[in-house]
Design a protein around this motif. Structure first.
Motif, mmCIF file in Angstrom:
data_model
loop_
_atom_site.group_PDB
_atom_site.id
_atom_site.type_symbol
_atom_site.label_atom_id
_atom_site.label_comp_id
_atom_site.label_asym_id
_atom_site.label_seq_id
_atom_site.Cartn_x
_atom_site.Cartn_y
_atom_site.Cartn_z
ATOM 1 N N ARG A 60 0.806 -1.220 0.000
ATOM 2 C CA ARG A 60 0.000 0.000 0.000
ATOM 3 C C ARG A 60 0.840 1.271 0.000
ATOM 4 O O ARG A 60 0.287 2.365 0.114
ATOM 5 N N LEU A 61 2.161 1.163 -0.145
ATOM 6 C CA LEU A 61 3.009 2.347 -0.033
ATOM 7 C C LEU A 61 2.646 3.418 -1.063
ATOM 8 O O LEU A 61 2.755 4.606 -0.786
ATOM 9 N N GLY A 62 2.239 3.008 -2.259
ATOM 10 C CA GLY A 62 1.928 3.985 -3.299
ATOM 11 C C GLY A 62 0.483 4.414 -3.336
ATOM 12 O O GLY A 62 0.107 5.240 -4.180
ATOM 13 N N ASN A 63 -0.342 3.899 -2.441
ATOM 14 C CA ASN A 63 -1.771 4.163 -2.523
ATOM 15 C C ASN A 63 -2.167 5.568 -2.096
ATOM 16 O O ASN A 63 -3.286 6.002 -2.363
ATOM 17 N N THR A 64 -1.274 6.286 -1.416
ATOM 18 C CA THR A 64 -1.579 7.679 -1.068
ATOM 19 C C THR A 64 -1.766 8.502 -2.339
ATOM 20 O O THR A 64 -2.731 9.274 -2.465
ATOM 21 N N SER A 89 -13.946 11.098 1.258
ATOM 22 C CA SER A 89 -13.533 9.717 1.497
ATOM 23 C C SER A 89 -12.124 9.461 0.964
ATOM 24 O O SER A 89 -11.284 8.868 1.653
ATOM 25 N N HIS A 90 -11.858 9.897 -0.257
ATOM 26 C CA HIS A 90 -10.537 9.667 -0.853
ATOM 27 C C HIS A 90 -9.443 10.432 -0.114
ATOM 28 O O HIS A 90 -8.329 9.916 0.066
ATOM 29 N N LEU A 91 -9.737 11.654 0.313
ATOM 30 C CA LEU A 91 -8.736 12.429 1.058
ATOM 31 C C LEU A 91 -8.449 11.773 2.413
ATOM 32 O O LEU A 91 -7.289 11.703 2.848
ATOM 33 N N SER A 92 -9.513 11.294 3.072
ATOM 34 C CA SER A 92 -9.327 10.591 4.347
ATOM 35 C C SER A 92 -8.516 9.317 4.149
ATOM 36 O O SER A 92 -7.648 8.972 4.954
ATOM 37 N N PHE A 97 -3.456 6.077 4.379
ATOM 38 C CA PHE A 97 -2.312 5.401 3.764
ATOM 39 C C PHE A 97 -0.991 6.052 4.174
ATOM 40 O O PHE A 97 0.028 5.368 4.330
ATOM 41 N N ALA A 98 -1.010 7.388 4.350
ATOM 42 C CA ALA A 98 0.201 8.070 4.790
ATOM 43 C C ALA A 98 0.583 7.614 6.206
ATOM 44 O O ALA A 98 1.764 7.334 6.485
ATOM 45 N N HIS A 120 -1.171 4.745 14.935
ATOM 46 C CA HIS A 120 -2.213 3.742 14.681
ATOM 47 C C HIS A 120 -3.598 4.333 14.935
ATOM 48 O O HIS A 120 -4.550 4.066 14.174
ATOM 49 N N SER A 121 -3.710 5.147 15.974
ATOM 50 C CA SER A 121 -4.981 5.798 16.276
ATOM 51 C C SER A 121 -5.371 6.771 15.165
ATOM 52 O O SER A 121 -6.530 6.814 14.735
ATOM 53 N N TRP A 122 -4.401 7.559 14.686
ATOM 54 C CA TRP A 122 -4.684 8.492 13.587
ATOM 55 C C TRP A 122 -5.113 7.749 12.329
ATOM 56 O O TRP A 122 -6.061 8.160 11.649
ATOM 57 N N ALA A 123 -4.395 6.662 12.024
ATOM 58 C CA ALA A 123 -4.727 5.881 10.832
ATOM 59 C C ALA A 123 -6.146 5.327 10.935
ATOM 60 O O ALA A 123 -6.921 5.381 9.964
#
Length: 244
Positions: A60-64, A89-92, A97-98, A120-123
């Protein structure tokens, strides 16, 4: 840029396979963890689950970037509600992913001082927000179709009568009428049904992590596996994916 997006689309297929394996391991380990003679198997399943989780982070590294491109496209949609819901949704998801990439850096030892619980909480919060926006879009689509069905019922009463028993339930009043209409709408729109099932199945994980609604690993594993299977199905059959 288009080539990079195509590459991340292919990676999404691998991610869904890893995800299905991860949640299958979680579900199986939950089902057999109380059996004394299965302790070694439970340990192996949990190790495989952890490996699948780490592997998914790498894929998923490039999914941002992919999520940001999707947000740019959804910002051009003509309808206001889908435009707002999908862009948010996409921005979130891009933020999710970041954060996930930061956690990956810690897991491989490149940044061992990173505060894992905080990131982890932020993600999880970003992922939860993305799910809520997706569900809001699903409800908008359902509401629009319910309004269309009600309008058709008023203007084409004779047609409703000719179509027989299947649609007779639509004429009843109250909750039963609503449920019948909802069933018919989802039955006629498989992409909308699958998207709704996937988003609802993804909810138990973040709800449990954030302490909003605690549940068992078995429920999270089952729902995660169901969501992964829907994701694999829509990747294999793009016509079943709700248009973004």
């Amino acid at each position: 840029m288009e080539g990079f997006v195509d590459f991340t689309n292919r990676c999404q297929g691998r991610d869904q396979l890893f995800r299905a394996t991860q949640y299958t391991c979680m579900l199986l380990s939950y089902l057999i963890e109380n059996k004394a003679d299965k302790k070694k198997l439970v340990m192996k399943l949990k190790q495989l689950e952890s490996s699948m989780s780490s592997g998914r982070k790498m894929f998923r590294l490039g999914n941002t970037v992919h999520a940001l491109v999707a947000a740019r496209r959804s910002a051009e949609l003509p309808d206001v509600v889908p435009r707002l819901c999908l862009t948010a949704s996409h921005l979130s998801r891009a933020l999710y992913f970041a954060c996930d990439a930061v956690l990956w850096l810690r897991s491989v030892g490149l940044r061992p001082n990173i505060d894992k619980p905080k990131w982890h909480s932020w993600a999880t919060k970003c992922y939860y927000c993305s799910l809520l926006m997706n569900l809001a879009r699903d409800w908008y689509e359902i509401s629009w179709r319910l309004e269309q069905a009600a309008l058709e019922e008023q203007t084409k009463n004779s047609l409703w009568q000719e179509r027989g028993k299947e649609l007779n339930c639509v004429k009843s009043d109250g909750l039963h009428s609503f449920l019948c209409q909802l069933f018919q709408i989802l039955k006629r729109n498989p992409p909308l049904l699958l998207d709704l099932v996937k988003n609802l199945s993804d909810l138990p994980g973040p709800l449990d992590t954030l302490g909003i609604y605690k549940t068992s690993p078995g429920v999270i594993g089952f729902c995660g596996l169901l969501s992964s299977l829907v994701g694999i199905l829509t990747l294999a059959s793009p016509h079943l994916k709700l248009k973004q």
